[in-house]
Design a protein around this motif. Structure first.
Motif, mmCIF file in Angstrom:
data_model
loop_
_atom_site.group_PDB
_atom_site.id
_atom_site.type_symbol
_atom_site.label_atom_id
_atom_site.label_comp_id
_atom_site.label_asym_id
_atom_site.label_seq_id
_atom_site.Cartn_x
_atom_site.Cartn_y
_atom_site.Cartn_z
ATOM 1 N N TYR A 2 54.221 47.710 67.631
ATOM 2 C CA TYR A 2 54.145 46.663 68.656
ATOM 3 C C TYR A 2 55.538 46.099 68.911
ATOM 4 O O TYR A 2 56.314 45.913 67.966
ATOM 5 C CB TYR A 2 53.239 45.512 68.191
ATOM 6 C CG TYR A 2 51.824 45.927 67.895
ATOM 7 C CD1 TYR A 2 50.855 45.950 68.897
ATOM 8 C CD2 TYR A 2 51.449 46.296 66.615
ATOM 9 C CE1 TYR A 2 49.542 46.329 68.616
ATOM 10 C CE2 TYR A 2 50.144 46.678 66.326
ATOM 11 C CZ TYR A 2 49.203 46.694 67.326
ATOM 12 O OH TYR A 2 47.918 47.075 67.046
ATOM 13 N N ASP A 3 55.838 45.784 70.185
ATOM 14 C CA ASP A 3 57.123 45.159 70.492
ATOM 15 C C ASP A 3 57.079 43.671 70.166
ATOM 16 O O ASP A 3 56.053 43.148 69.699
ATOM 17 C CB ASP A 3 57.541 45.427 71.943
ATOM 18 C CG ASP A 3 56.628 44.794 72.985
ATOM 19 O OD1 ASP A 3 55.820 43.884 72.656
ATOM 20 O OD2 ASP A 3 56.712 45.209 74.161
ATOM 21 N N ALA A 4 58.187 42.972 70.429
ATOM 22 C CA ALA A 4 58.300 41.556 70.077
ATOM 23 C C ALA A 4 57.280 40.686 70.810
ATOM 24 O O ALA A 4 56.907 39.619 70.321
ATOM 25 C CB ALA A 4 59.721 41.057 70.353
ATOM 26 N N THR A 32 60.067 55.073 69.677
ATOM 27 C CA THR A 32 60.428 54.172 70.765
ATOM 28 C C THR A 32 61.936 54.208 70.975
ATOM 29 O O THR A 32 62.694 54.628 70.095
ATOM 30 C CB THR A 32 59.967 52.727 70.490
ATOM 31 O OG1 THR A 32 60.160 51.947 71.679
ATOM 32 C CG2 THR A 32 60.727 52.087 69.345
ATOM 33 N N PRO A 52 64.098 51.117 72.052
ATOM 34 C CA PRO A 52 64.072 49.704 72.436
ATOM 35 C C PRO A 52 65.106 49.386 73.519
ATOM 36 O O PRO A 52 66.252 49.818 73.420
ATOM 37 C CB PRO A 52 64.426 48.973 71.140
ATOM 38 C CG PRO A 52 64.134 49.949 70.050
ATOM 39 C CD PRO A 52 64.405 51.297 70.637
ATOM 40 N N SER A 54 68.876 48.351 70.207
ATOM 41 C CA SER A 54 68.693 48.779 71.595
ATOM 42 C C SER A 54 69.308 50.152 71.855
ATOM 43 O O SER A 54 70.343 50.498 71.309
ATOM 44 C CB SER A 54 69.307 47.754 72.545
ATOM 45 O OG SER A 54 70.705 47.724 72.390
ATOM 46 N N ALA A 98 65.578 43.960 68.877
ATOM 47 C CA ALA A 98 64.406 43.105 68.694
ATOM 48 C C ALA A 98 63.708 43.436 67.385
ATOM 49 O O ALA A 98 63.908 44.502 66.800
ATOM 50 C CB ALA A 98 63.432 43.284 69.859
ATOM 51 N N TYR A 123 60.298 44.392 65.829
ATOM 52 C CA TYR A 123 59.014 44.992 66.155
ATOM 53 C C TYR A 123 58.059 44.798 64.974
ATOM 54 O O TYR A 123 58.493 44.507 63.864
ATOM 55 C CB TYR A 123 59.180 46.484 66.442
ATOM 56 C CG TYR A 123 59.751 46.784 67.809
ATOM 57 C CD1 TYR A 123 59.027 47.522 68.734
ATOM 58 C CD2 TYR A 123 61.011 46.340 68.186
ATOM 59 C CE1 TYR A 123 59.534 47.810 69.984
ATOM 60 C CE2 TYR A 123 61.532 46.615 69.443
ATOM 61 C CZ TYR A 123 60.789 47.348 70.341
ATOM 62 O OH TYR A 123 61.289 47.621 71.587
ATOM 63 N N VAL A 126 53.439 49.700 71.657
ATOM 64 C CA VAL A 126 54.472 50.592 72.172
ATOM 65 C C VAL A 126 54.110 52.047 71.915
ATOM 66 O O VAL A 126 54.292 52.905 72.775
ATOM 67 C CB VAL A 126 55.836 50.267 71.513
ATOM 68 C CG1 VAL A 126 56.903 51.261 71.914
ATOM 69 C CG2 VAL A 126 56.256 48.846 71.839
#
Length: 141
Positions: free
Chosen positions: A89-91, A110, A112, A67, A116, A118, A96
């Protein structure tokens, strides 16, 4: 990440993966591509992947991202490849970022909001002599 940490990270890739000429091309390209990232304040993240795909094929890779850290994932491929794409792609499965330009050095970015996992989709759009080797390296700041 220090140079020693980067060496340990690369040591996690099986030695056999770097034994063919095409894998060596990709590794050399990725090493040279790191300097502009370092010049902009990035350092190696915890993800490096070396793989191969046939023309028109794709694969999905899981990438753990921290994060609040600006993350860039850069792909590169051997000289038989002229178009490699990345889609991140996010979770939750939401796209994204993507780099689907007609080149062989895609970069997705990205920051975040939470730690997470990805999903990174790697697409071998144009490979003249199958399979083409490629790598993805993570940079963070």
């Amino acid at each position: 990440m220090s140079a020693a940490s980067a060496a340990i990270l690369l040591a996690a890739v099986p030695a056999a993966a770097f034994q063919d000429a095409w894998a060596q091309q990709v590794k050399s390209y990725m090493d040279r591509a790191a300097k502009p990232f370092f010049d902009r304040g990035y350092h190696y993240g915890g993800f490096f992947y070396l793989g191969s795909l046939k023309n028109g094929a794709s694969e999905r890779l899981s990438v753990k991202l921290g994060s609040g850290m600006r993350t860039q994932l850069m792909g590169g491929c051997d000289t038989d490849c002229s178009n490699l794409d990345l889609v991140l792609y996010d979770a939750a499965g939401n796209r994204v970022d993507q780099d689907v330009q007609a080149d062989d050095y895609p970069i997705v970015t990205t920051v975040p909001p939470v730690d997470a996992t990805y999903t990174l989709e790697v697409r071998m759009v144009k490979c003249a002599a199958e399979p083409c080797r490629y790598a993805v390296q993570q940079y963070v700041k």
